[in-house]
Design a protein around this motif. Structure first.
Motif, PDB file in Angstrom:
ATOM      1  N   THR A 154       0.841  -1.195   0.000  1.00 65.70           N
ATOM      2  CA  THR A 154       0.000   0.000   0.000  1.00 65.70           C
ATOM      3  C   THR A 154       0.875   1.242   0.000  1.00 65.70           C
ATOM      4  O   THR A 154       2.039   1.205   0.385  1.00 65.70           O
ATOM      5  CB  THR A 154      -0.920   0.013   1.228  1.00 65.70           C
ATOM      6  OG1 THR A 154      -0.116  -0.101   2.409  1.00 65.70           O
ATOM      7  CG2 THR A 154      -1.901  -1.135   1.183  1.00 65.70           C
ATOM      8  N   ARG A 171      -3.252  -0.542  -9.097  1.00 67.46           N
ATOM      9  CA  ARG A 171      -3.578  -1.055  -7.770  1.00 67.46           C
ATOM     10  C   ARG A 171      -2.502  -2.009  -7.241  1.00 67.46           C
ATOM     11  O   ARG A 171      -2.416  -2.256  -6.039  1.00 67.46           O
ATOM     12  CB  ARG A 171      -4.955  -1.734  -7.768  1.00 67.46           C
ATOM     13  CG  ARG A 171      -5.001  -3.071  -8.475  1.00 67.46           C
ATOM     14  CD  ARG A 171      -6.423  -3.624  -8.591  1.00 67.46           C
ATOM     15  NE  ARG A 171      -7.095  -3.759  -7.312  1.00 67.46           N
ATOM     16  CZ  ARG A 171      -7.020  -4.830  -6.531  1.00 67.46           C
ATOM     17  NH1 ARG A 171      -6.253  -5.851  -6.890  1.00 67.46           N
ATOM     18  NH2 ARG A 171      -7.679  -4.881  -5.392  1.00 67.46           N
ATOM     19  N   THR A 201      -8.993   6.495  -3.152  1.00 71.28           N
ATOM     20  CA  THR A 201      -9.345   7.511  -2.152  1.00 71.28           C
ATOM     21  C   THR A 201      -8.746   7.121  -0.813  1.00 71.28           C
ATOM     22  O   THR A 201      -8.570   5.941  -0.514  1.00 71.28           O
ATOM     23  CB  THR A 201     -10.872   7.637  -1.983  1.00 71.28           C
ATOM     24  OG1 THR A 201     -11.392   6.383  -1.510  1.00 71.28           O
ATOM     25  CG2 THR A 201     -11.551   8.005  -3.300  1.00 71.28           C
ATOM     26  N   ASP A 223      -9.928   5.057   6.345  1.00 67.87           N
ATOM     27  CA  ASP A 223      -9.992   3.957   5.375  1.00 67.87           C
ATOM     28  C   ASP A 223      -9.416   4.398   4.027  1.00 67.87           C
ATOM     29  O   ASP A 223      -9.061   5.567   3.843  1.00 67.87           O
ATOM     30  CB  ASP A 223     -11.434   3.486   5.207  1.00 67.87           C
ATOM     31  CG  ASP A 223     -11.528   2.038   4.737  1.00 67.87           C
ATOM     32  OD1 ASP A 223     -10.464   1.428   4.490  1.00 67.87           O
ATOM     33  OD2 ASP A 223     -12.657   1.525   4.616  1.00 67.87           O
ATOM     34  N   THR A 254      -9.554   3.204  -0.490  1.00 65.69           N
ATOM     35  CA  THR A 254     -10.006   2.327  -1.569  1.00 65.69           C
ATOM     36  C   THR A 254      -8.901   2.261  -2.611  1.00 65.69           C
ATOM     37  O   THR A 254      -8.043   3.154  -2.695  1.00 65.69           O
ATOM     38  CB  THR A 254     -11.296   2.846  -2.215  1.00 65.69           C
ATOM     39  OG1 THR A 254     -11.062   4.161  -2.754  1.00 65.69           O
ATOM     40  CG2 THR A 254     -12.419   2.907  -1.188  1.00 65.69           C
ATOM     41  N   TRP A 255      -8.921   1.181  -3.418  1.00 65.07           N
ATOM     42  CA  TRP A 255      -7.801   0.930  -4.316  1.00 65.07           C
ATOM     43  C   TRP A 255      -8.057   1.410  -5.740  1.00 65.07           C
ATOM     44  O   TRP A 255      -9.201   1.437  -6.210  1.00 65.07           O
ATOM     45  CB  TRP A 255      -7.473  -0.554  -4.337  1.00 65.07           C
ATOM     46  CG  TRP A 255      -7.319  -1.220  -2.999  1.00 65.07           C
ATOM     47  CD1 TRP A 255      -7.715  -2.479  -2.665  1.00 65.07           C
ATOM     48  CD2 TRP A 255      -6.723  -0.669  -1.812  1.00 65.07           C
ATOM     49  NE1 TRP A 255      -7.405  -2.746  -1.357  1.00 65.07           N
ATOM     50  CE2 TRP A 255      -6.791  -1.652  -0.806  1.00 65.07           C
ATOM     51  CE3 TRP A 255      -6.131   0.566  -1.491  1.00 65.07           C
ATOM     52  CZ2 TRP A 255      -6.301  -1.468   0.489  1.00 65.07           C
ATOM     53  CZ3 TRP A 255      -5.647   0.775  -0.202  1.00 65.07           C
ATOM     54  CH2 TRP A 255      -5.722  -0.237   0.768  1.00 65.07           C
ATOM     55  N   ILE A 269      -3.765   3.815  -4.705  1.00 60.10           N
ATOM     56  CA  ILE A 269      -5.016   4.159  -4.024  1.00 60.10           C
ATOM     57  C   ILE A 269      -5.947   4.936  -4.954  1.00 60.10           C
ATOM     58  O   ILE A 269      -5.520   5.594  -5.904  1.00 60.10           O
ATOM     59  CB  ILE A 269      -4.752   4.982  -2.741  1.00 60.10           C
ATOM     60  CG1 ILE A 269      -3.952   6.261  -3.046  1.00 60.10           C
ATOM     61  CG2 ILE A 269      -4.031   4.125  -1.721  1.00 60.10           C
ATOM     62  CD1 ILE A 269      -4.786   7.459  -3.376  1.00 60.10           C
TER      63      ILE A 269
END
Length: 405
Positions: A250, A271, A257, A262, A264-265, A255
């Motif tokens: 990561t 990704r 958002t 948290d 999202t990808w 990403i």
């Protein structure tokens, strides 16, 4: 255009080197290949003309770097016949590509599931699956290797069942040069619904691969095994798998958002490409593949088969030499031991005559154990090697034999 080895050799500046007054004979290509001048030039041009980070820069250099970087991805897509460019993931090399898959697999498997690899794997394509099975509670199996250095297909067939979730095997054995029937192996695994990964590190430079024809789910290879730079490689995978595969790392780029709670990808390929990419080496790998693709690959393959055949013929004339792995279909590598001398001593004395080979277990300890040897001496070929170099190798080897007697 017919294959002209002399013309090919002229494009590799390092082949003009001498070692201790002897012309360099480079026979360690399974470890890494040398680089043609055009690849060196591509890398230098990136750092001298458009060095910049890619994708989000609002200036000319970033735009130029991005276009070259993504153009290299397209070159790879066409070379391996990937259905979509988004399926081509930049990695550090074969090992990272396999680990991306294994890390996700460890999260997807469960007790009762089964994973199959083989007894001829490089450690990167066996330790990863061992660890994935340990993390998940799945069962790990391996396909044995015959005395000739081939996979035992009857045992392989017997291991496949409805619980088999994943199968991994090498395109070509790095230690033996065995060319595996990857299309047949894949079809057998797909018949029971298993996912398939092919370790293409040694196969990619010996004619390439058509991933759609093979039918596998993942194919990984390293740039430096196909005349490109070190530190760059490719993982190809089917879009439907990679789009849902658990992320490996990561950070930036991967990403969509991020909030304080948290994230999202991003979409493929980004990704699975966290962090600043290796832009210069990706561009140079694209150039290496372009260069390789423009060779007469049929002629190059015939030339390399002639090298293997001549090496096998001359080896049979050397008393006390034992060839390790005599598969019916071989490319690239020729391994042996001799009654006189440890492989490390053989390699050292050959080096003093200007000949570069590899010695040791070749990151394949289970395979060495299978043949009852601690390691081998391995000569391995590329498109720029010649029959004269094979002759010179065995002349030098006889000298080594007399020194060690």
């Amino acid at each position: 255009m017919s294959f002209d080895v002399a013309l090919v050799r002229e494009q590799f500046p390092i082949l003009k080197r001498e070692i201790d007054g002897n012309p360099l004979i480079y026979l360690d290509n399974a470890a890494t290949t040398q680089k043609p001048q055009c690849v060196i030039d591509a890398l230098v041009a990136y750092y001298t003309e458009c060095n910049s980070n890619v994708h989000r820069g609002a200036h000319r250099l970033a735009d130029e770097a991005t276009r070259k970087f993504e153009a290299a991805r397209d070159i790879v897509k066409h070379f391996i016949n990937a259905p979509k460019r988004e399926e081509v993931i930049w990695t550090k090399g074969t090992t990272e590509g396999i680990n991306i898959v294994a890390n996700g697999l460890g999260k997807l498997l469960k007790p009762g599931d089964e994973v199959i690899a083989t007894g001829m794997e490089h450690h990167a394509n066996i330790v990863t699956w061992q660890q994935a099975c340990k993390a998940s509670g799945a069962t790990f199996h391996t396909v044995p290797v015959t005395e000739q250095g081939e996979l035992d297909l009857e045992v392989y067939q017997s291991l496949l069942n409805s619980n088999t979730k994943f199968v991994a095997f090498p395109h070509v054995s790095n230690a033996l040069g065995t060319l595996n029937p990857i299309k047949e192996l894949t079809a057998m695994a797909k018949a029971v619904g298993a996912w398939v990964l092919v370790d293409g590190a040694q196969g990619i430079a010996h004619g390439g691969v058509d991933v759609q024809e093979v039918g596998c789910d993942f194919y990984a290879f390293s740039g430096h095994k196909i005349y490109g730079p070190m530190g760059i490689g490719i993982l190809w995978g089917r879009e439907e798998l990679l789009s849902e595969w658990p992320v490996w790392q990561t950070g930036g780029e991967m990403i969509a958002t991020v909030t304080l709670q948290d994230a999202t990808w991003n979409v493929l390929p980004y990704r699975l490409e966290a962090g600043t990419p290796n832009v210069g080496d990706a561009i140079a790998l694209g150039e290496a593949i372009r260069w390789f693709s423009e060779l007469d690959l049929v002629g190059a393959a015939a030339h390399e088969q002639a090298l293997i055949a001549r090496a096998t013929e001359l080896a049979q004339e050397v008393e006390g030499l034992r060839m390790i792995g005599q598969a019916r279909h071989k490319v690239g590598a020729f391994s042996f031991v001799m009654s006189e001398g440890h492989p490390a001593d053989i390699g050292f004395l050959l080096d003093r005559q200007g000949i570069a080979i590899r010695t040791g277990d070749h990151c394949a300890q289970p395979l060495m154990n299978r043949f009852g040897v601690p390691g081998t001496a391995r000569m391995s070929f590329a498109v720029y090697n010649t029959l004269e170099e094979v002759e010179a190798f065995f002349k030098a080897l006889r000298k080594v034999q007399m020194m060690l007697a």
